[in-house]
Design an enzyme around this catalytic site. Structure first.
Site, PDB file in Angstrom:
ATOM      1  CD  GLU A 188     -34.836  23.131  22.843  1.00 49.49           C
ATOM      2  OE1 GLU A 188     -33.828  23.842  22.931  1.00 49.49           O
ATOM      3  OE2 GLU A 188     -35.400  22.608  23.813  1.00 49.49           O
ATOM      4  CB  CYS A 215     -13.053  48.292 -20.527  1.00 52.09           C
ATOM      5  SG  CYS A 215     -12.413  48.349 -22.212  1.00 52.09           S
TER       6      CYS A 215
HETATM    7  S1  IVH Z   1     -28.902  23.766  25.424  1.00 50.88           S
HETATM    8  C1  IVH Z   1     -26.747  22.081  28.833  1.00 50.88           C
HETATM    9  N1  IVH Z   1     -30.342  24.595  23.425  1.00 50.88           N
HETATM   10  O1  IVH Z   1     -25.207  26.092  21.725  1.00 50.88           O
HETATM   11  C2  IVH Z   1     -27.374  22.452  27.565  1.00 50.88           C
HETATM   12  N2  IVH Z   1     -28.095  25.342  23.580  1.00 50.88           N
HETATM   13  O2  IVH Z   1     -22.713  24.581  21.436  1.00 50.88           O
HETATM   14  C3  IVH Z   1     -26.748  23.623  27.006  1.00 50.88           C
HETATM   15  N3  IVH Z   1     -27.448  26.869  21.788  1.00 50.88           N
HETATM   16  O3  IVH Z   1     -23.741  27.136  24.691  1.00 50.88           O
HETATM   17  C4  IVH Z   1     -27.327  24.259  25.927  1.00 50.88           C
HETATM   18  N4  IVH Z   1     -29.375  26.900  20.748  1.00 50.88           N
HETATM   19  O4  IVH Z   1     -25.159  28.815  23.385  1.00 50.88           O
HETATM   20  C5  IVH Z   1     -29.142  24.631  24.017  1.00 50.88           C
HETATM   21  N5  IVH Z   1     -31.744  25.259  21.690  1.00 50.88           N
HETATM   22  C6  IVH Z   1     -30.558  25.300  22.296  1.00 50.88           C
HETATM   23  C7  IVH Z   1     -29.501  26.076  21.806  1.00 50.88           C
HETATM   24  C8  IVH Z   1     -28.276  26.064  22.477  1.00 50.88           C
HETATM   25  C9  IVH Z   1     -28.144  27.365  20.755  1.00 50.88           C
HETATM   26  C10 IVH Z   1     -26.041  27.172  22.048  1.00 50.88           C
HETATM   27  C11 IVH Z   1     -25.719  27.529  23.449  1.00 50.88           C
HETATM   28  C12 IVH Z   1     -24.677  26.568  23.858  1.00 50.88           C
HETATM   29  C13 IVH Z   1     -24.088  26.169  22.552  1.00 50.88           C
HETATM   30  C14 IVH Z   1     -23.385  24.851  22.609  1.00 50.88           C
END
Ligand code: IVH
Length: 695
Positions: free
Chosen positions: A131, A443
């Protein structure tokens, strides 16, 4: 490896310092007011992690390496997350992605009771769900019997803040789910601000005299944590749902992507880019492909999230203190870094415009090492309040030129003062001027050497008089050796002396002579453009030439007659009149006339009577990208539209041609290539405008 001798005092002190700094920056980050870019945070984090790995006794349970995020703000009602909202471990390159894959392969092959023991065999991980990693704020939303009852930020992962009132205003978030909703459903996702919405928001901030937001994520965070939901509503936030938190009373699933499909069927916005891939090789090429397409979407994503798709396998892999083992964030290289702003200088452009720019301690950002960045003009420096000696955030996104985003105020040296525009031109020493109501400082010394060279450079340009064999370097040499003082001088060059100069021979001098002679026949429109008259780009030059037919027609036209020219109006008319009334310029025109220049329009076109331009581009769609010499972006678009064409902002299969100037958008070029759209240069664009034909 743990160090058996135990930590020295330096390491212990450094660890404490890093822990304190990371705590400080985490709090700011989660409040939507980060002081430093993520990449700098990651560097501190990685340093601490390495130190703690070497000296495990330095690890405290509340060390930033053991926690997710920052404790919730006490101003908002706390909400407990069950299960906790975890973070993700990062892979900074393909190697780290492979290392993760090997780790989980080993863990799955190990006997279930001793998962951490390495074994030789690797069990199948199964499919991956890949994703986008949205660059916004994580939130959790709870529905009961299909109705939104609560929304909360991530906070420290266990406890977040209640932001229900704000989240209710987000158009993408359904207040009531579609179809058969379970008794309780808790979903997780990211609140983001689309780039187009972000630009509009910042334009409004500037109009009101408020500080612009540094990036969409900060703006989204600031918008979500508003006490007044009407403010949030006006910001136009968006939401992407990427994870099921908890469901009771819903169907049973075996795959993560299936859960996403189900969430979509309930009316929750899931991202169409999520893909199921069978092996790591496919994952690798997919993430690298999206890295290239990073700037093609209307929102920011700073990496890709790779998840094991099978839910039973996820459960077997489990989680550690901070993040699940079954997922990893493949992070793209950072586009923002901090560095020292060493000094602010002013450079003088070919038309005399004085542009401030920052000299930076070299920093690797957005894939290149950046040592200078433009600061545009006096107002921009003041709005950002960047000062020599400051630590500043530098951004280079995609192919665009690097930009100084703003200072890190916490690191400002004591006693620093706002920067002041220098009073004098650094090239000729004359006083710089800023006209009322204008953003540019100029200038205004007509004989400033930079301007003399600038006018000649522009005059010989391809879209102007098209004189070849006379690059910037040679113009510089001719001017400094006293061979050339203005554009009239081109028609009386001392070729015998040039032939004696280093790097010139008979052939090159003959070529140069011929090119200059050929330019005598250029039509009036090109000459008008070549003269660097303020407001007269390629389009206006053509209109002006067609309206008056020859140079004497223009010399004799009063402001009223000029203002009546199609598309001109009083500002352009005044600028043209002022230019032709300047004695320097009069002399120049007479000099060019005496040199034998053809000062007549070739073909009639749009005239003062409002006659239409020939509709050479009827039914065509032409996209312009990068900087053109002879047109501003708006002028190029106007030129296309005035000839019956359309000028959209992006390339599609229906595009007739992509005009690529200097530094064109990489994504547009790629799109053109894949859609088989011809890419043309500025000269070919001129021809297309005139004839409607591609070369
Ligand atoms: S899954 C337990 N999927 O990335 C799994 N997170 O660095 C937790 N984030 O806190 C997250 N896109 O805010 C997941 N497709 C995605 C995401 C995603 C952005 C963010 C989310 C998470 C952070 C971690």
């Amino acid at each position: 490896m743990a160090d058996p001798a135990g930590p020295d005092t330096d390491s212990a002190a450094r660890a404490r310092q890093l822990q304190a700094e990371l705590d400080h920056h985490s709090k700011l980050y989660y409040a939507g007011k980060p002081e430093i870019p993520d990449a700098d945070f990651d560097d501190l984090f990685n340093e601490l992690k390495a130190l703690e790995e070497q000296h495990p006794e330095l690890v405290h349970p509340d060390s930033p390496t053991q926690r997710v995020g920052a404790p919730p703000d006490t101003a908002f009602v706390p909400v407990r997350h069950q299960p906790p909202m975890m973070s993700l471990h990062n892979a900074l390159d393909v190697e780290e992605l492979r290392a993760w894959h090997e780790r989980i392969g080993r863990a799955l092959a190990a006997p279930p009771t001793e998962q951490s023991l390495p074994t030789t065999g690797e069990a199948a991980v199964g499919d991956f769900a890949v994703e986008l990693k949205f660059d916004g704020l994580a939130i959790s939303i709870r529905y009961e019997d299909g109705v939104l009852v609560r929304a909360a930020t991530r906070g420290d992962g266990r406890t977040g803040e209640d932001v229900t009132h704000s989240v209710r205003t987000i158009a993408d978030v359904p207040i009531r789910l579609r179809g058969t909703a379970p008794a309780v459903l808790e979903v997780r996702g990211e609140v983001i601000l689309r780039l187009s919405t972000f630009e509009q928001l910042n334009a409004r901030q500037l109009e009101r005299g408020d500080k612009p937001y540094v990036n969409p994520r900060n703006a989204a965070a600031g918008s979500l944590r508003q006490k007044d939901a009407r403010v949030t509503a006006a910001r136009g936030l968006s939401f992407w749902c990427y994870q099921l938190g908890h469901a009771s009373g819903g169907p049973a699933f075996t795959s993560h992507l299936q859960t996403l499909e189900w969430l979509a069927s309930l009316g929750l916005p899931t991202d169409e880019h999520a893909a199921r891939l069978g092996d790591l090789a496919a994952v690798e090429s997919h993430v690298v492909d999206f890295e290239r397409r990073r700037h093609d979407l209307d929102f920011e994503f700073d990496g890709m999230v790779v998840k094991v798709d099978d839910l039973a396998t996820q459960a077997r892999l489990g989680v550690d203190a901070k993040a699940p083992r079954w997922a990893i964030a493949y992070k793209f290289p950072p586009e923002e870094r901090t560095t020292k702003l060493l000094d602010i200088h002013v450079s003088i452009g070919p038309s005399g415009q004085a542009t401030p720019f920052a000299r930076l301690a070299p920093v690797f950002v957005g894939g290149v090492t950046v040592g200078t960045a433009t600061l545009h003009n006096e107002d921009q420096v003041a709005a950002k309040d960047v000062r020599p000696g400051d630590t500043v955030i530098v951004r280079r996104a995609g192919e665009v030129i690097p930009e100084v985003v703003g200072p890190v105020l916490a690191e400002r040296p004591a006693g620093s003062r706002p920067w002041e525009f220098p009073p004098d031109c650094p090239v000729c020493g004359e006083t710089l001027r800023r006209a009322e109501g204008m953003s540019a400082t100029m200038c205004v010394n007509y004989w400033c050497p930079r301007q003399i060279r600038g006018r000649i450079e522009h005059f010989v340009g391809r879209a102007a008089m098209d004189i070849e064999y006379l690059g910037e370097r040679n113009i510089d040499r001719f001017v400094s050796e006293g061979l050339l003082a203005d554009v009239v001088g081109l028609y009386g060059l001392d070729f015998e002396r040039i032939e004696q100069m280093d790097g010139f021979g008979e052939t090159s001098v003959n070529n140069l002579r011929k090119s200059i002679e050929d330019s005598l026949q250029q039509p009036l429109a090109r000459l008008l453009f070549a003269l660097s008259i303020p407001e007269i780009g390629q389009v206006n030059a053509r209109v002006l030439a067609a309206a008056f037919g020859d140079i004497d027609g223009i010399l004799g036209a009063d402001e009223e007659a000029l203002a009546a020219v199609e598309g001109f109006g009083p500002i352009i008319a005044a600028s043209v009149r002022a230019w032709f009334d300047d004695p320097h310029n009069r002399k120049l025109i007479e000099g060019l006339r005496a040199a034998g220049l053809h000062m007549v329009a070739d073909e009639p076109g749009a005239g003062a009577d409002g006659e239409m331009l020939p509709q050479t581009l009827a039914g065509m769609s032409v996209v312009v990208s990068g900087t053109l010499e002879g047109f501003s972006r708006d002028e190029a678009k106007q030129a296309i539209v005035a000839r019956g064409g359309s000028a959209p902002g992006s390339v599609s299969g229906r595009t007739t041609a992509l005009v690529a100037g200097a530094d064109p958008g990489a994504s547009k070029l790629r799109k053109a290539e894949s859609a088989g759209v011809p890419v043309i240069d500025e000269a070919a664009f001129g021809e297309l405008l005139d004839t409607g034909r591609l070369p």
